[in-house]
Design a protein around this motif. Structure first.
Motif, PDB file in Angstrom:
ATOM      1  N   SER A  26       0.804  -1.221   0.000  1.00  0.00           N
ATOM      2  CA  SER A  26       0.000   0.000   0.000  1.00  0.00           C
ATOM      3  C   SER A  26       0.834   1.266   0.000  1.00  0.00           C
ATOM      4  O   SER A  26       0.409   2.307  -0.520  1.00  0.00           O
ATOM      5  N   TYR A  36      -7.321  -4.984  -5.443  1.00  0.00           N
ATOM      6  CA  TYR A  36      -6.518  -3.906  -6.023  1.00  0.00           C
ATOM      7  C   TYR A  36      -5.684  -4.421  -7.192  1.00  0.00           C
ATOM      8  O   TYR A  36      -5.585  -3.769  -8.235  1.00  0.00           O
ATOM      9  N   GLN A  43      -2.644   8.418  -4.942  1.00  0.00           N
ATOM     10  CA  GLN A  43      -1.777   7.678  -5.850  1.00  0.00           C
ATOM     11  C   GLN A  43      -0.780   8.599  -6.542  1.00  0.00           C
ATOM     12  O   GLN A  43       0.374   8.235  -6.747  1.00  0.00           O
ATOM     13  N   ALA A  70       1.623   1.955  -3.494  1.00  0.00           N
ATOM     14  CA  ALA A  70       0.394   2.315  -4.202  1.00  0.00           C
ATOM     15  C   ALA A  70      -0.041   3.745  -3.920  1.00  0.00           C
ATOM     16  O   ALA A  70      -0.750   4.357  -4.718  1.00  0.00           O
ATOM     17  N   THR A 107       0.570   4.313 -13.800  1.00  0.00           N
ATOM     18  CA  THR A 107      -0.058   3.938 -12.529  1.00  0.00           C
ATOM     19  C   THR A 107      -1.506   3.533 -12.776  1.00  0.00           C
ATOM     20  O   THR A 107      -2.208   4.225 -13.518  1.00  0.00           O
TER      21      THR A 107
END
Length: 488
Positions: free
Chosen positions: A47, A164, A62, A50, A84
């Motif tokens: 995370s 995710y 992000q 991310a 991304t």
């Protein structure tokens, strides 16, 4: 007996703390990659990579992830495009078949964290077209990066796959590592392993310490990963990433005890009058008497009996907790209760639980007349288990970094400094203090925008040192401490 009591943990919100000391003076010089090649950069991690923040993954967060900030610095030194898998909004949260499966982000409303209004629009089953350079997957543990099917949408509902990663995996049976290798990276970053202990810690140690179990398929989300499993997986990941000459940067892991999720709620937040303390002591008299019986009959030591004795006094008091590490006396009708100490950590959600009455009954107050269940507390013994595992992971990470000639970031030291003296950069002092410290977001685990910028600069410094690069650092003043309720 006790109708209600609250304590104020946050009196005011201070967004900027200034200090004349500046350790981040920018020296203008040509930007050079040194011996590194940033043409194709891939980022692997969880995370943190991310850009997860305030309890959710959302587009603005992000954009501010440390790997996205790094990619912008790499671009000035020959780096290529960095893709991304952006979410669809700034609300946060996920949908699976139209049903919300992850919560929206938090914001600070002046008195505490609350959920933003709005409905998530990021649908997991709408798979994005990759490949993506940012392969940070919230919730991922070390072994998940090499697990086939971890990004299979069909497995999300059952928990067999990660929602995710399912959004952007190139195929249902692929792995995170495979999607990275397929891009033939020339440079990579890897910061993984935090979740290998974090689920255990945030659940108050309700999982299993899997040391001695080398089969991750039997693990649950709250278990501590066996250090030997971590070592095998981590070494394999780096060996694959460097097989064709790619260079990279890796980071070790901080202790969970440096995160505001575990340091915000005090162990002794219970204010009592002398009269109420006396009533509570009368209620625990039978329990204390049972401890004396157990000690007198050799069932426990006198030291343990003292440790377990419940005694309230006028003034501030430690909460009462259930502790499974105490000698089991259930056969004698004696539960495993004790007062918490400064060596125990209350998890952040306990802030709104301690002191509440069960069913409105003023005689049944959580943490006082009703001991806190294990999930609300990371006990001294559980902290030790997490520390042992973290230390083992960090030995592996440093050894692999040295063996492969990689840049190394000591985030353990950075987080420790944030939790003590603070870190001064760009004339800002960042600390781990919840809400006001500036380094962490409202979920108490993940960085704030400025915190991610600080991490990006730590990675930049390590890369510059290892590869004689001259990458620029970002100006922390350009990044806010907390996101507002409304984001463009």
């Amino acid at each position: 007996m006790i109708k209600n009591f609250k304590w104020l943990l946050l009196v005011s919100l201070t967004f900027i703390a200034c200090n004349n000391d500046d350790d981040n003076t920018v020296v203008e010089e040509p930007v050079s990659p040194g011996s590194a090649n940033f043409t194709k950069y891939v980022a692997l991690g969880d995370s943190f990579a991310a850009g997860y923040s305030d309890g959710a993954l959302f587009k603005k967060g992000q954009e501010g992830s440390y790997v996205n900030l790094l990619s912008q610095q790499f671009a000035e030194a020959g780096g290529g495009e960095f893709k991304t898998p952006f979410t669809s909004d700034n609300v946060g949260g996920l949908l699976l078949g139209g049903t919300q499966i992850a919560t929206a982000r938090l914001y600070f409303n002046g008195s505490g964290p609350v959920t933003v209004s709005g409905t998530p629009t990021t649908e997991v089953s709408t798979v994005l077209s990759g490949p993506f350079n940012n392969l940070g997957v919230p919730g991922a543990k070390s072994y998940h990066l090499v697990a086939p099917g971890y990004g299979n949408v069909a497995g999300v509902a059952s928990g067999a796959a990660n929602p995710y990663f399912a959004r952007f995996a190139t195929a249902s049976g692929t792995t995170v590592l495979a999607d990275a290798l397929a891009q033939s990276p020339t440079f990579f970053s890897l910061w993984i392993g935090g979740n290998d202990v974090l689920g255990y810690a945030t659940s108050g140690g309700s999982g299993v310490n899997q040391t001695g179990n080398l089969d991750p398929s039997t693990y649950t989300s709250n278990d501590i990963t066996d250090p030997n499993v971590f070592a095998s997986v981590y070494s394999g990941i780096v060996t694959n990433l460097t097989a064709n000459g790619a260079k990279g940067v890796v980071a070790n892991l901080p202790y969970v005890s440096t995160l505001p999720y575990f340091t915000t709620v005090p162990y002794n937040p219970v204010p009592l009058s002398a009269g109420v303390a006396a009533q509570l002591n009368a209620g625990y008299a039978a329990y204390n008497g049972g401890l004396l019986y157990a000690a007198a009959n050799g069932l426990i030591s006198s030291e343990e009996a003292t440790k377990r004795t419940i005694n309230f006094v006028a003034g501030s008091n430690a909460v009462v907790i259930a502790d499974s590490y105490l000698t089991n006396l259930s056969g004698y009708g004696i539960p495993s209760y004790r007062h918490a100490t400064s060596e125990d950590l209350m998890v952040l959600p306990s802030m709104s639980f301690i002191g509440t009455a069960i069913g409105g009954d003023p005689t049944k107050v959580n943490g006082v007349s009703v001991p806190l269940a294990d999930k609300w507390v990371l006990s001294k013994d559980e902290i030790a288990e997490v520390k042992i595992a973290t230390d083992a992971y960090n030995v592996t990470i440093k050894a692999v970094a040295d063996a492969k000639g990689l840049a190394f970031v000591d985030t353990k030291a950075i987080m420790a400094q944030l939790s003590t003296t603070g870190v001064v950069s760009n004339s800002f002092t960042l600390k781990s203090t919840y809400v006001t410290g500036g380094a962490f977001s409202l979920d108490g685990v993940h960085p704030s925008p400025r915190g991610y910028a600080l991490i990006a600069n730590a990675f930049t410094a390590a890369i510059n040192e290892k590869y004689t690069s001259t990458l620029k650092k970002v100006d922390l003043g350009l990044y806010q401490i907390l996101y507002p309720a409304i984001l463009p």
